[in-house]
Write a protein that holds these residues in place. Structure first.
Motif, PDB file in Angstrom:
ATOM      1  N   CYS A 246      22.976 142.346  19.401  1.00 28.04           N
ATOM      2  CA  CYS A 246      21.595 142.580  19.829  1.00 28.04           C
ATOM      3  C   CYS A 246      20.624 142.121  18.731  1.00 28.04           C
ATOM      4  O   CYS A 246      20.756 142.528  17.577  1.00 28.04           O
ATOM      5  CB  CYS A 246      21.380 144.058  20.147  1.00 28.04           C
ATOM      6  SG  CYS A 246      19.654 144.458  20.519  1.00 28.04           S
TER       7      CYS A 246
ATOM      8  N   GLU B 147      17.606 142.900  18.523  1.00 28.22           N
ATOM      9  CA  GLU B 147      16.616 143.952  18.284  1.00 28.22           C
ATOM     10  C   GLU B 147      17.163 145.032  17.341  1.00 28.22           C
ATOM     11  O   GLU B 147      16.529 145.364  16.358  1.00 28.22           O
ATOM     12  CB  GLU B 147      16.231 144.563  19.634  1.00 28.22           C
ATOM     13  CG  GLU B 147      14.954 145.354  19.625  1.00 28.22           C
ATOM     14  CD  GLU B 147      13.714 144.510  19.349  1.00 28.22           C
ATOM     15  OE1 GLU B 147      13.776 143.275  19.554  1.00 28.22           O
ATOM     16  OE2 GLU B 147      12.709 145.068  18.905  1.00 28.22           O
ATOM     17  N   CYS B 148      18.359 145.547  17.639  1.00 20.13           N
ATOM     18  CA  CYS B 148      18.886 146.665  16.851  1.00 20.13           C
ATOM     19  C   CYS B 148      20.161 146.307  16.078  1.00 20.13           C
ATOM     20  O   CYS B 148      20.672 147.120  15.314  1.00 20.13           O
ATOM     21  CB  CYS B 148      19.134 147.884  17.738  1.00 20.13           C
ATOM     22  SG  CYS B 148      20.549 147.703  18.838  1.00 20.13           S
TER      23      CYS B 148
ATOM     24  N   CYS C 238      21.219 145.291  25.934  1.00 12.09           N
ATOM     25  CA  CYS C 238      21.917 145.968  24.845  1.00 12.09           C
ATOM     26  C   CYS C 238      22.246 147.404  25.258  1.00 12.09           C
ATOM     27  O   CYS C 238      21.367 148.139  25.701  1.00 12.09           O
ATOM     28  CB  CYS C 238      21.027 145.979  23.593  1.00 12.09           C
ATOM     29  SG  CYS C 238      21.672 147.028  22.281  1.00 12.09           S
TER      30      CYS C 238
ATOM     31  N   CYS D 151      20.084 149.991  22.701  1.00 10.72           N
ATOM     32  CA  CYS D 151      18.626 150.142  22.750  1.00 10.72           C
ATOM     33  C   CYS D 151      17.988 149.620  24.027  1.00 10.72           C
ATOM     34  O   CYS D 151      16.767 149.669  24.176  1.00 10.72           O
ATOM     35  CB  CYS D 151      17.994 149.467  21.530  1.00 10.72           C
ATOM     36  SG  CYS D 151      17.949 147.660  21.639  1.00 10.72           S
TER      37      CYS D 151
ATOM     38  N   HIS E 127      17.436 146.757  24.933  1.00 10.67           N
ATOM     39  CA  HIS E 127      16.699 145.513  24.761  1.00 10.67           C
ATOM     40  C   HIS E 127      17.299 144.443  25.675  1.00 10.67           C
ATOM     41  O   HIS E 127      18.506 144.321  25.786  1.00 10.67           O
ATOM     42  CB  HIS E 127      16.779 145.046  23.304  1.00 10.67           C
ATOM     43  CG  HIS E 127      16.202 143.678  23.063  1.00 10.67           C
ATOM     44  ND1 HIS E 127      14.856 143.413  23.143  1.00 10.67           N
ATOM     45  CD2 HIS E 127      16.796 142.495  22.756  1.00 10.67           C
ATOM     46  CE1 HIS E 127      14.653 142.134  22.897  1.00 10.67           C
ATOM     47  NE2 HIS E 127      15.800 141.558  22.664  1.00 10.67           N
TER      48      HIS E 127
END
Ligand SMILES: [Zn+2]
Length: 324
Positions: free
Chosen positions: A52, A54-55, A71, A74, A76
């Motif tokens: 991911c 994002e995280c 994801c 999170c 995302h």
């Protein structure tokens, strides 16, 4: 398909132990629909599994349609095409794949006109796909030339506006570097469109294209005088007073320049404007440097691999020139 089956499908090697098609028949078998194309791109983009952006979680994503991935940590939403040269495309992935296949397997590549006709897209879509693939091709040519390298300039062009010679005829200056092999033959090439043949243009090109310490073969032109200051060994090939034509002293550059000119005339009917010449030089370079590749299918995979690691190309990049 649940996530783990999905991951297993991603890792599976599709055809006879190879993850690329060798023939058009295998190509058609491997990529029958959007789903198959998205899965292939996903494997090229995340070869050791989805992570991911994002995280940072590395876990099998939830799968939605058309390459959309969610994801599990999170939520995302990622996509196999976002942030790549395929970003925001409305053209089906199957069309992109078909274009990539033909571009890499056709002996001399394809013009946008030919893509338009054979894939049934609009000219604009065909042209945009080819331009974007050329951006990915630049990425594939990162490794600098080495050994003995011939460097020389040549004129390419030009396009005649309104059928008149002279005015409107734009000739473009191109500097070419070719690895010279001993006792004969040529290795890889690099080339760049330059506004003039001053040292300010030639030296940065050599620095970008050739590893320091290499031997640079040039003619006596003063624009190359500073090469030694940049860590290169310069060897001037001086023409015999008997009047040998220039190409005898620089056979690699001469050969490549004539292939390049023939390719522009043949495949592209000479319709390359100076503003876009550099991107055509990139395609020629990509093709030339893979001319001895044992499989065109590998070249196809290489192009798609670069396509998903190369950042998005905006309409402005394509129209007004890309920062090469
Ligand atoms: Zn996440």
């Amino acid at each position: 398909m649940n996530s783990s089956e999905d991951e297993a499908a991603i890792r599976r090697v599709p055809v006879a132990g190879r993850d690329y098609p060798r023939t058009y028949r295998e190509f058609v078998e491997m990529f029958p629909n959007e789903e198959a194309c998205a899965t292939y791109l996903r494997r090229l983009r995340w070869p050791s599994g989805f992570v991911c952006s994002e995280c940072g979680t590395a876990a099998a994503p939830w799968r939605q349609t058309r390459g959309r991935l969610v994801c599990p940590a999170c939520r995302h939403q990622a996509s196999v095409t976002v942030g790549t040269i395929l970003d925001k495309t409305r053209t089906p992935l199957t069309t992109w794949f078909e274009a990539a296949w033909h571009v890499t397997t056709a002996k001399n590549g394809l013009s946008a006109k030919t893509v338009e006709r054979s894939l049934g897209t609009s000219y604009r879509v065909a042209w945009t796909m080819l331009q974007r693939f050329r951006v990915a091709m630049v990425r594939a040519e990162r490794e600098r030339l080495s050994g003995e390298v011939e460097v020389d300039e040549t004129y390419i062009g030009g396009v005649e506006k309104g059928g008149k010679r002279g005015r409107g005829t734009a000739k473009s200056l191109v500097v070419i570097a070719v690895e010279a092999r001993q006792p004969k033959g040529f290795g890889r090439v690099r080339m760049r469109c330059i506004p003039d043949a001053s040292g300010d243009r030639l030296i940065p090109f050599v620095c970008d294209a050739v590893v320091p310490g290499a031997v640079i073969l040039t003619d006596g032109w003063g624009g190359y005088n500073d090469l030694t200051k940049h860590g290169y060994e310069r060897r001037k090939t001086v023409l015999a007073s008997s009047g040998d034509p220039a190409h005898v002293s620089m056979p690699g550059v001469h050969r490549v320049a004539s292939l390049l000119k023939r390719w522009i005339l043949g495949t592209h009917q000479g319709s390359v404007t100076p503003a876009h010449l550099q991107s055509y030089l990139e395609e020629f370079t990509f093709r030339f440097n893979r001319r001895t590749s044992r499989s065109r299918g590998l070249v196809f995979r290489r192009l798609l691999e670069q396509a998903v690691v190369t950042g998005p190309v905006t309409e402005a990049d394509v129209t007004h020139g890309y920062e090469w």
